[in-house]
Motif scaffolding. Structure first.
Motif, mmCIF file in Angstrom:
data_model
loop_
_atom_site.group_PDB
_atom_site.id
_atom_site.type_symbol
_atom_site.label_atom_id
_atom_site.label_comp_id
_atom_site.label_asym_id
_atom_site.label_seq_id
_atom_site.Cartn_x
_atom_site.Cartn_y
_atom_site.Cartn_z
ATOM 1 N N GLY A 45 -5.104 0.025 -4.067
ATOM 2 C CA GLY A 45 -5.915 -0.106 -2.877
ATOM 3 C C GLY A 45 -5.568 0.846 -1.748
ATOM 4 N N LYS A 46 -4.635 1.750 -1.989
ATOM 5 C CA LYS A 46 -4.221 2.688 -0.942
ATOM 6 C C LYS A 46 -4.462 4.122 -1.385
ATOM 7 N N GLU A 47 -4.466 5.018 -0.413
ATOM 8 C CA GLU A 47 -4.619 6.422 -0.728
ATOM 9 C C GLU A 47 -3.304 7.003 -1.259
ATOM 10 N N ARG A 48 -3.445 8.075 -2.005
ATOM 11 C CA ARG A 48 -2.256 8.775 -2.494
ATOM 12 C C ARG A 48 -1.517 9.387 -1.295
ATOM 13 N N GLU A 49 -0.193 9.249 -1.285
ATOM 14 C CA GLU A 49 0.573 9.733 -0.158
ATOM 15 C C GLU A 49 1.738 10.613 -0.584
ATOM 16 N N PHE A 50 2.104 11.501 0.315
ATOM 17 C CA PHE A 50 3.222 12.403 0.096
ATOM 18 C C PHE A 50 4.536 11.638 0.094
ATOM 19 N N VAL A 51 5.450 12.018 -0.813
ATOM 20 C CA VAL A 51 6.782 11.417 -0.864
ATOM 21 C C VAL A 51 7.853 12.473 -0.585
ATOM 22 N N ASP A 93 7.929 0.285 -2.132
ATOM 23 C CA ASP A 93 7.949 1.533 -2.903
ATOM 24 C C ASP A 93 7.155 1.414 -4.200
ATOM 25 N N THR A 94 6.691 0.227 -4.522
ATOM 26 C CA THR A 94 5.920 0.014 -5.736
ATOM 27 C C THR A 94 4.644 0.834 -5.703
ATOM 28 N N ALA A 95 4.440 1.639 -6.743
ATOM 29 C CA ALA A 95 3.280 2.533 -6.809
ATOM 30 C C ALA A 95 3.326 3.298 -8.124
ATOM 31 N N VAL A 96 2.251 4.005 -8.388
ATOM 32 C CA VAL A 96 2.276 5.022 -9.439
ATOM 33 C C VAL A 96 2.736 6.324 -8.782
ATOM 34 N N TYR A 97 3.752 6.940 -9.368
ATOM 35 C CA TYR A 97 4.313 8.169 -8.829
ATOM 36 C C TYR A 97 3.822 9.365 -9.650
ATOM 37 N N TYR A 98 3.391 10.387 -8.923
ATOM 38 C CA TYR A 98 2.859 11.592 -9.541
ATOM 39 C C TYR A 98 3.664 12.810 -9.095
ATOM 40 N N CYS A 99 3.870 13.744 -10.005
ATOM 41 C CA CYS A 99 4.379 15.043 -9.573
ATOM 42 C C CYS A 99 3.211 16.029 -9.583
ATOM 43 N N ALA A 100 3.359 17.063 -8.782
ATOM 44 C CA ALA A 100 2.275 18.020 -8.626
ATOM 45 C C ALA A 100 2.833 19.367 -8.185
ATOM 46 N N THR A 101 2.050 20.403 -8.415
ATOM 47 C CA THR A 101 2.453 21.742 -8.004
ATOM 48 C C THR A 101 1.508 22.281 -6.937
ATOM 49 N N LYS A 102 2.084 23.076 -6.071
ATOM 50 C CA LYS A 102 1.319 23.703 -5.000
ATOM 51 C C LYS A 102 1.520 25.211 -5.104
ATOM 52 N N PRO A 103 0.458 25.986 -5.041
ATOM 53 C CA PRO A 103 0.636 27.435 -5.064
ATOM 54 C C PRO A 103 1.235 27.926 -3.757
ATOM 55 N N ARG A 104 1.794 29.130 -3.800
ATOM 56 C CA ARG A 104 2.403 29.694 -2.598
ATOM 57 C C ARG A 104 1.313 30.159 -1.662
#
Length: 128
Positions: A45-51, A93-104
């Motif tokens: 029910g929440k938006e994806r957030e930066f960790v 802290d309960t959530a689905v955790y995602y890793c992601a890449t960002k271009p330079r």
């Protein structure tokens, strides 16, 4: 093309620890100008957030205020892996955790839309 696979999620009691890993593969260096690799999370029910994120060129790290002092992001260059050590876990802290890449580029390291390749996610559940 960059492929990301997360692992290490699970169920833990409040106050416990978990370590997440994200293995990157594909044309990481030949065609993708890696700027950073980050961790994000999304609770129901929440938006994806930066960790947290780690800058590829100098390994500088940035954290969300909610995890500072508890989480640590690190990288293993030899294995093309980024890890997230999570200590003193809380039920929030309960959530689905995602890793992601960002271009330079000059875009913000905290912004979800600036990351273009994403893993499938791993569930972290912290019981009270």
């Amino acid at each position: 093309q960059v492929q990301l696979v997360e692992s290490g999620g699970g169920l833990v009691q409040a106050g416990g620890s978990l370590r997440l890993s994200c293995a990157a593969s594909g044309r990481i260096f030949s065609s993708y100008n890696m700027g950073a690799m980050g961790w994000f999370r999304q609770a129901p029910g929440k938006e994806r957030e930066f960790v947290a994120t780690i800058i590829w060129s100098n390994s500088r790290t940035y954290y969300a205020e909610s995890v500072k002092g508890r989480f640590t992001i690190s990288r293993d260059n030899a294995k093309n892996t980024v890890s997230l050590q999570m200590n003193s876990l809380k039920p929030e802290d309960t959530a689905v955790y995602y890793c992601a890449t960002k271009p330079r580029n000059m875009a913000s390291y905290y912004s979800v839309p600036q990351y273009d390749y994403w893993g499938q996610g791993t569930q972290v559940t912290v019981s009270s």
